[in-house]
Design a protein around this motif. Structure first.
Motif, PDB file in Angstrom:
ATOM      1  N   SER A   3      16.707 -17.843   8.322  1.00 30.26           N
ATOM      2  CA  SER A   3      15.903 -16.684   7.835  1.00 30.26           C
ATOM      3  C   SER A   3      16.327 -16.945   6.070  1.00 30.26           C
ATOM      4  CB  SER A   3      16.817 -15.407   8.286  1.00 30.26           C
ATOM      5  OG  SER A   3      16.673 -14.307   7.194  1.00 30.26           O
ATOM      6  N   THR A   4      15.405 -16.265   5.077  1.00 30.56           N
ATOM      7  CA  THR A   4      15.769 -16.520   4.015  1.00 30.56           C
ATOM      8  C   THR A   4      16.948 -15.728   3.707  1.00 30.56           C
ATOM      9  OG1 THR A   4      14.270 -14.970   3.410  1.00 30.56           O
ATOM     10  CG2 THR A   4      13.364 -17.130   3.252  1.00 30.56           C
ATOM     11  N   ARG A   5      17.388 -14.779   4.159  1.00 28.58           N
ATOM     12  CA  ARG A   5      18.503 -13.863   3.878  1.00 28.58           C
ATOM     13  C   ARG A   5      19.695 -14.594   3.728  1.00 28.58           C
ATOM     14  NH1 ARG A   5      20.793 -10.357   8.290  1.00 28.58           N
ATOM     15  NH2 ARG A   5      20.991 -11.630  10.121  1.00 28.58           N
ATOM     16  N   THR A   6      19.878 -15.703   4.604  1.00 28.13           N
ATOM     17  CA  THR A   6      20.846 -16.664   4.516  1.00 28.13           C
ATOM     18  C   THR A   6      21.364 -17.291   3.057  1.00 28.13           C
ATOM     19  OG1 THR A   6      20.558 -17.386   6.940  1.00 28.13           O
ATOM     20  CG2 THR A   6      22.204 -18.594   5.656  1.00 28.13           C
ATOM     21  N   PRO A 301      22.890 -15.586  11.324  1.00 30.56           N
ATOM     22  CA  PRO A 301      22.252 -16.061  10.082  1.00 30.56           C
ATOM     23  C   PRO A 301      20.902 -16.751  10.435  1.00 30.56           C
ATOM     24  CG  PRO A 301      23.878 -17.836  10.732  1.00 30.56           C
ATOM     25  CD  PRO A 301      24.097 -16.622  11.770  1.00 30.56           C
ATOM     26  N   GLU A 302      20.516 -17.009  11.826  1.00 29.53           N
ATOM     27  CA  GLU A 302      19.116 -17.302  12.253  1.00 29.53           C
ATOM     28  C   GLU A 302      18.327 -16.241  12.541  1.00 29.53           C
ATOM     29  OE1 GLU A 302      18.527 -20.450  12.017  1.00 29.53           O
ATOM     30  OE2 GLU A 302      20.465 -20.918  11.634  1.00 29.53           O
ATOM     31  N   GLN A 303      18.870 -15.075  12.372  1.00 26.71           N
ATOM     32  CA  GLN A 303      17.958 -13.794  12.879  1.00 26.71           C
ATOM     33  C   GLN A 303      16.936 -13.574  11.720  1.00 26.71           C
ATOM     34  OE1 GLN A 303      18.324 -11.553  15.548  1.00 26.71           O
ATOM     35  NE2 GLN A 303      16.027 -11.091  14.551  1.00 26.71           N
ATOM     36  N   ASP A 304      15.714 -13.610  12.123  1.00 31.78           N
ATOM     37  CA  ASP A 304      14.632 -13.266  11.088  1.00 31.78           C
ATOM     38  C   ASP A 304      14.492 -11.575  11.023  1.00 31.78           C
ATOM     39  OD1 ASP A 304      11.620 -12.340  10.416  1.00 31.78           O
ATOM     40  OD2 ASP A 304      11.531 -14.568  10.589  1.00 31.78           O
ATOM     41  N   LEU A 305      14.747 -11.250   9.877  1.00 32.76           N
ATOM     42  CA  LEU A 305      14.771  -9.669   9.766  1.00 32.76           C
ATOM     43  C   LEU A 305      13.524  -9.177   9.936  1.00 32.76           C
ATOM     44  CD1 LEU A 305      17.391  -9.603   6.886  1.00 32.76           C
ATOM     45  CD2 LEU A 305      17.787  -9.074   9.424  1.00 32.76           C
TER      46      LEU A 305
END
Length: 316
Positions: A3-6, A301-305
């Motif tokens: 995910s880009t949020r990481t 951290p791998e969760q796609d929001l």
């Protein structure tokens, strides 16, 4: 795919990382009144839960932010404090005392046994989950801007501040600082809400970004000519930011965490019960956690929001 949020959240906390490490090294090694003093694990001295039950008191770290956890005269209060009082009371811990520290000292403080838990509505982020244990989500967050009356720059969402045409004040170590780091936003960091308000009033910043619930409270309690914009779910690099806050514990305090979550689940099973505690502090059904949202998902951290938001039926 990661995910880009990481990326943006790691960058957001990177600047605070050295502060966290230094604070953890310099924080005192014994707890304040009501703490375990043994790192909080299930060692020979007994678990933190049993020690707190024996003492009848828990000491929580708090930041002093309305409406989450703050001092009102001589009384410790706020939405997360009152929620904690009910939950801890059910666990046989009748007194909730507090230690106020800077935001960046909350996790290092609980790690160093300065207090037994953190009650500040802290957002659940993967980087923070590496350092501490989060309870299940108790509060949902949206973002807003504190702006001069009339909202002269017509700020409506995060995209409206991108491009560097306006300067946005953000709290050090807060989620909004990460949003600014990851996007094309001219940002200045401030230590707290009062400094954010001052930055807007003096013209050093065009807006102050923070959670919607916090800014609504700030706008109502000040006599300055400011207003809070409508709250929104921030979209960063095309991905909605699912903000949820929770109580924070030491990672080894598994028994205390499990007991807290068990009592919390009974409150979250009844929205009216949650509102009875939270509504006096300005919270509404909009901040009630949706069914199915978990700390594990937000810690991953791998969760796609985007996928998670769609699964939960969230609008963004």
């Amino acid at each position: 795919m990661q995910s880009t949020r990481t990326t943006h959240r790691r960058r957001a906390l990177a600047a605070a990382g050295s502060v966290l490490a230094l604070t953890a090294l310099t924080a005192c090694s014994s707890v304040d009144d009501g703490g375990s003093g043994d790192g909080g694990g299930d060692g020979e001295g007994g678990s933190t839960l049993s020690e707190l039950q024996d003492a009848g008191e828990i000491n929580v770290g708090f930041f002093g932010e309305v409406p989450y956890s703050y001092m009102e005269g001589e009384e410790l209060t706020g939405a997360t404090i009152e929620l904690g009082r009910q939950i801890y009371g059910e666990l046989g811990i009748d007194t909730v005392s507090g230690t106020q520290v800077e935001w960046n000292a909350l996790i290092p403080g609980v790690q160093a046994d300065r207090f037994d838990a953190v009650s500040a509505g802290m957002s659940i982020l993967p980087e923070r989950c590496e350092q501490a244990a989060f309870a299940e989500p108790t509060i949902m967050y949206t973002t807003a801007f504190l702006v001069p009356e009339g909202n002269p720059n017509n700020l409506t969402d995060w995209q409206s501040v991108e491009g560097g045409d306006v300067t946005v004040a953000v709290t050090q170590g807060a989620i909004e600082a990460g949003y600014a780091e990851e996007t094309d936003v001219d940002a200045m960091e401030v230590p707290d809400r009062q400094a954010g308000l001052d930055a807007v009033m003096t013209g050093r910043a065009d807006a102050y970004a923070l959670t919607g619930i916090s800014l609504r409270a700030l706008a109502e309690e000040t006599d300055q000519p400011v207003e809070a914009t409508e709250a929104f779910v921030a979209t960063i690099n095309g991905e909605p930011q699912i903000g949820a806050g929770a109580e924070v514990f030491r990672q080894e305090d598994t028994e205390l965490l499990a007991a807290y979550n068990e009592q919390l689940s009974t409150i979250l099973a009844d929205e009216a019960a949650w509102l009875e505690i939270m509504e006096p502090f300005g919270f509404s059904s909009a901040e009630f956690p949706p069914e199915g949202l978990t700390a594990d998902a937000l810690c991953d951290p791998e969760q796609d929001l985007s996928d998670l938001a769609d699964e939960l039926g969230m609008d963004y």
